[in-house]
Design a protein around this motif. Sequence first.
Motif, short mmCIF file in Angstrom:
data_model
loop_
_atom_site.label_atom_id
_atom_site.label_comp_id
_atom_site.label_asym_id
_atom_site.label_seq_id
_atom_site.Cartn_x
_atom_site.Cartn_y
_atom_site.Cartn_z
N PRO A 1 -32.92 19.90 -18.51
CA PRO A 1 -33.12 18.89 -19.53
C PRO A 1 -34.01 17.78 -18.96
N CYS A 2 -34.82 17.17 -19.82
CA CYS A 2 -35.79 16.17 -19.36
C CYS A 2 -35.13 15.03 -18.58
N ASP A 3 -33.91 14.66 -18.93
CA ASP A 3 -33.29 13.54 -18.24
C ASP A 3 -32.74 13.95 -16.87
N GLU A 4 -32.82 15.24 -16.51
CA GLU A 4 -32.33 15.70 -15.21
C GLU A 4 -33.45 16.06 -14.25
N ILE A 5 -34.70 15.82 -14.64
CA ILE A 5 -35.82 16.18 -13.79
C ILE A 5 -35.90 15.19 -12.63
N ASP A 6 -35.95 15.74 -11.44
CA ASP A 6 -36.09 14.92 -10.23
C ASP A 6 -37.44 14.21 -10.29
N PRO A 7 -37.47 12.89 -10.18
CA PRO A 7 -38.74 12.17 -10.25
C PRO A 7 -39.75 12.60 -9.17
N ARG A 8 -39.25 13.11 -8.04
CA ARG A 8 -40.16 13.62 -7.01
C ARG A 8 -40.86 14.87 -7.48
N VAL A 9 -40.13 15.73 -8.22
CA VAL A 9 -40.73 16.94 -8.77
C VAL A 9 -41.76 16.56 -9.82
N GLU A 10 -41.41 15.61 -10.66
CA GLU A 10 -42.35 15.14 -11.68
C GLU A 10 -43.62 14.59 -11.05
N ALA A 11 -43.48 13.82 -9.99
CA ALA A 11 -44.64 13.26 -9.29
C ALA A 11 -45.50 14.38 -8.69
N LEU A 12 -44.84 15.38 -8.09
CA LEU A 12 -45.58 16.49 -7.50
C LEU A 12 -46.32 17.28 -8.56
N VAL A 13 -45.67 17.54 -9.69
CA VAL A 13 -46.32 18.28 -10.78
C VAL A 13 -47.55 17.51 -11.26
N THR A 14 -47.39 16.21 -11.46
CA THR A 14 -48.52 15.39 -11.90
C THR A 14 -49.67 15.45 -10.90
N GLU A 15 -49.33 15.35 -9.62
CA GLU A 15 -50.36 15.42 -8.58
C GLU A 15 -51.02 16.79 -8.54
N LEU A 16 -50.22 17.85 -8.63
CA LEU A 16 -50.78 19.21 -8.57
C LEU A 16 -51.62 19.54 -9.79
N ILE A 17 -51.24 19.03 -10.95
CA ILE A 17 -52.06 19.25 -12.14
C ILE A 17 -53.44 18.62 -11.91
#
Length: 131
Positions: free
Chosen positions: A13-29
Amino acid sequence: MATRAPNPAPTLPCDEIDPRVEALVTELIGRVADKWTMILLELLEDHGQLRFTQIARLVPDISQKMLTQTLRRMERDGMLTRTVHPVVPPRVDYALTPLGASLGEAFCGVWMWAAANLERVQSARDDFDAR
Protein backbone atom coordinates in the motif's frame (compact mmCIF):
# COMPACT_ATOMS: atom_id res chain seq x y z
CA MET A 1 18.53 -6.41 -24.30
CA ALA A 2 17.40 -9.63 -22.74
CA THR A 3 13.77 -10.49 -23.40
CA ARG A 4 13.17 -12.31 -20.13
CA ALA A 5 10.42 -10.73 -18.05
CA PRO A 6 11.62 -9.41 -14.69
CA ASN A 7 10.39 -10.88 -11.43
CA PRO A 8 7.36 -8.92 -10.25
CA ALA A 9 8.07 -6.61 -7.34
CA PRO A 10 6.03 -7.06 -4.17
CA THR A 11 3.18 -4.61 -3.97
CA LEU A 12 2.69 -2.50 -0.89
CA PRO A 13 0.00 0.00 0.00
CA CYS A 14 1.23 3.52 -0.78
CA ASP A 15 1.39 4.47 2.89
CA GLU A 16 3.77 1.55 3.58
CA ILE A 17 6.40 2.40 0.96
CA ASP A 18 9.82 2.90 2.49
CA PRO A 19 10.87 6.49 1.68
CA ARG A 20 14.37 5.19 0.85
CA VAL A 21 12.88 2.90 -1.80
CA GLU A 22 10.83 5.78 -3.16
CA ALA A 23 13.95 7.96 -3.35
CA LEU A 24 15.90 5.19 -5.11
CA VAL A 25 13.10 4.63 -7.63
CA THR A 26 12.95 8.35 -8.37
CA GLU A 27 16.72 8.47 -8.81
CA LEU A 28 16.81 5.35 -11.00
CA ILE A 29 13.99 6.60 -13.21
CA GLY A 30 16.07 9.71 -13.81
CA ARG A 31 19.08 7.53 -14.55
CA VAL A 32 17.15 5.19 -16.86
CA ALA A 33 15.58 8.16 -18.58
CA ASP A 34 19.13 9.31 -19.33
CA LYS A 35 19.66 7.97 -22.82
CA TRP A 36 23.36 7.34 -22.29
CA THR A 37 22.81 4.97 -19.37
CA MET A 38 20.32 2.92 -21.35
CA ILE A 39 22.57 2.86 -24.41
CA LEU A 40 25.53 1.73 -22.31
CA LEU A 41 23.44 -0.93 -20.54
CA GLU A 42 22.38 -2.33 -23.90
CA LEU A 43 25.87 -2.07 -25.37
CA LEU A 44 27.49 -3.94 -22.48
CA GLU A 45 24.69 -6.51 -22.52
CA ASP A 46 25.26 -7.13 -26.24
CA HIS A 47 29.08 -7.03 -26.28
CA GLY A 48 30.11 -8.10 -22.80
CA GLN A 49 33.31 -6.56 -21.42
CA LEU A 50 34.50 -3.51 -23.36
CA ARG A 51 37.38 -1.05 -23.11
CA PHE A 52 36.67 2.66 -22.76
CA THR A 53 37.88 3.33 -26.31
CA GLN A 54 35.67 0.56 -27.70
CA ILE A 55 32.63 2.04 -25.98
CA ALA A 56 33.50 5.50 -27.32
CA ARG A 57 33.77 4.07 -30.85
CA LEU A 58 30.46 2.22 -30.56
CA VAL A 59 28.66 5.34 -29.24
CA PRO A 60 30.08 8.06 -31.50
CA ASP A 61 27.63 10.79 -30.40
CA ILE A 62 28.74 10.75 -26.75
CA SER A 63 31.47 13.12 -25.60
CA GLN A 64 34.41 11.74 -23.62
CA LYS A 65 33.28 13.77 -20.60
CA MET A 66 29.70 12.45 -20.74
CA LEU A 67 30.92 8.88 -21.26
CA THR A 68 33.22 9.17 -18.24
CA GLN A 69 30.45 10.68 -16.07
CA THR A 70 27.90 8.06 -17.11
CA LEU A 71 30.29 5.16 -16.51
CA ARG A 72 31.20 6.56 -13.07
CA ARG A 73 27.53 6.89 -12.07
CA MET A 74 26.82 3.37 -13.28
CA GLU A 75 29.82 2.03 -11.37
CA ARG A 76 28.77 3.89 -8.21
CA ASP A 77 25.25 2.41 -8.48
CA GLY A 78 26.70 -1.09 -8.86
CA MET A 79 25.57 -1.52 -12.47
CA LEU A 80 29.03 -2.19 -13.86
CA THR A 81 32.54 -3.09 -12.85
CA ARG A 82 35.61 -1.12 -13.85
CA THR A 83 38.83 -3.11 -14.06
CA VAL A 84 42.13 -1.28 -14.42
CA HIS A 85 44.92 -3.48 -15.81
CA PRO A 86 48.46 -2.57 -14.69
CA VAL A 87 49.93 -2.23 -18.16
CA VAL A 88 51.42 0.64 -20.14
CA PRO A 89 49.45 2.31 -21.53
CA PRO A 90 46.75 1.67 -18.91
CA ARG A 91 43.86 -0.49 -20.01
CA VAL A 92 40.43 -0.16 -18.40
CA ASP A 93 37.61 -2.63 -19.01
CA TYR A 94 33.93 -2.22 -18.17
CA ALA A 95 31.41 -5.02 -17.73
CA LEU A 96 27.84 -5.25 -16.50
CA THR A 97 27.21 -6.63 -13.05
CA PRO A 98 24.19 -8.87 -12.41
CA LEU A 99 22.54 -5.75 -10.94
CA GLY A 100 23.11 -3.82 -14.17
CA ALA A 101 21.86 -6.72 -16.26
CA SER A 102 18.71 -6.94 -14.15
CA LEU A 103 18.01 -3.21 -14.71
CA GLY A 104 18.34 -3.82 -18.43
CA GLU A 105 15.89 -6.71 -18.13
CA ALA A 106 13.45 -4.51 -16.23
CA PHE A 107 13.65 -1.85 -18.91
CA CYS A 108 12.97 -4.51 -21.52
CA GLY A 109 9.29 -4.20 -20.55
CA VAL A 110 9.29 -0.65 -21.93
CA TRP A 111 10.66 -1.95 -25.24
CA MET A 112 7.94 -4.62 -25.38
CA TRP A 113 5.27 -2.00 -24.60
CA ALA A 114 6.65 0.29 -27.32
CA ALA A 115 6.64 -2.52 -29.88
CA ALA A 116 3.08 -3.51 -28.96
CA ASN A 117 1.79 0.09 -29.03
CA LEU A 118 3.86 1.74 -31.75
CA GLU A 119 0.95 2.15 -34.17
CA ARG A 120 -1.41 3.45 -31.45
CA VAL A 121 1.12 6.06 -30.31
CA GLN A 122 1.83 7.13 -33.88
CA SER A 123 -1.91 7.41 -34.60
CA ALA A 124 -2.43 9.50 -31.46
CA ARG A 125 0.44 11.78 -32.47
CA ASP A 126 -0.92 12.13 -36.01
CA ASP A 127 -4.39 12.99 -34.64
CA PHE A 128 -2.90 15.55 -32.26
CA ASP A 129 -0.71 17.14 -34.92
CA ALA A 130 -3.67 17.36 -37.32
CA ARG A 131 -5.62 19.54 -34.85
